[in-house]
Write a protein that holds these residues in place. Structure first.
Motif: not given
Length: 188
Positions: A95-103, A127-135
């Motif tokens: 259904s989709d793609s997402a980024v869950h963590w960027v450190i 740590q970057a903000k991911v697809t959800s908007g959370k870092a």
């Protein structure tokens, strides 16, 4: 008559230029004509005491668990130009793609992160903000999909002032000198 001779001469010149260019390209001298911007990317071996390549992501590292980010280990050939390490966790489902963590900006001498490193990241890292908007680590929830844990060695550092996820990912891509990945498929 002179017009025919001029046309014939132009065809011979065009054929000669084409032949010379082909010889340079085949002989490895394409650099004289134009240089590729591609750079060689070394390989990193990525492993985890909790994850196995091609096997399901343990439930405790998903949104149904409470463990946070899984432990990761990596190794590669020594790279004198290495300045930092970055890790990107992303998923691809039907259904989709997402980024869950960027450190990023993990010290270049680091070769592993323990469990829940997102809650206690290495000194100097961000740590970057991911697809959800959370870092930080946003655990995946979709029970079917591929979950990629990619480790990058960079020849620089990521500017923490990046305003967006896409800018941060671009900085990582632009500075990558080595890369490796561990992929889990589905969630237990």
């Amino acid at each position: 008559m002179g017009l025919c001779n001029a046309a014939s001469r132009m065809r011979r010149i065009a054929v000669s230029v084409t032949a010379v260019a082909a010889v340079f390209a085949v002989a490895g001298c394409a650099g004289l004509i134009g240089k590729s911007q591609a750079k060689d990317i070394a390989e990193i071996n990525v492993s985890s005491p909790e994850l196995r390549e091609g096997k399901p992501l343990p439930r405790e590292y998903s949104c149904r668990g409470s463990q946070g980010s899984p432990p990761l280990r990596w190794s590669s050939q020594p790279l004198s130009e290495a300045k930092s390490i970055a890790i990107v966790v992303d998923s691809h489902t039907t259904s989709d793609s997402a980024v869950h963590w960027v450190i990023y900006n993990i010290p270049a001498t680091t070769t592993e992160l323990g469990p829940d490193a997102s809650a206690d990241p290495p000194a100097g890292s961000g740590q970057a903000k991911v697809t959800s908007g959370k870092a930080g680590y946003e655990p995946p929830c979709n029970s079917e999909g591929s979950y990629r844990f990619t480790v990058y060695t960079l020849d620089g550092k990521v500017n923490p002032e990046s305003a967006s996820l896409s800018e941060t990912l671009k900085q990582i891509a632009d500075q990558t000198i080595a890369r490796g990945r561990l992929t889990a498929v589905d969630i237990q």
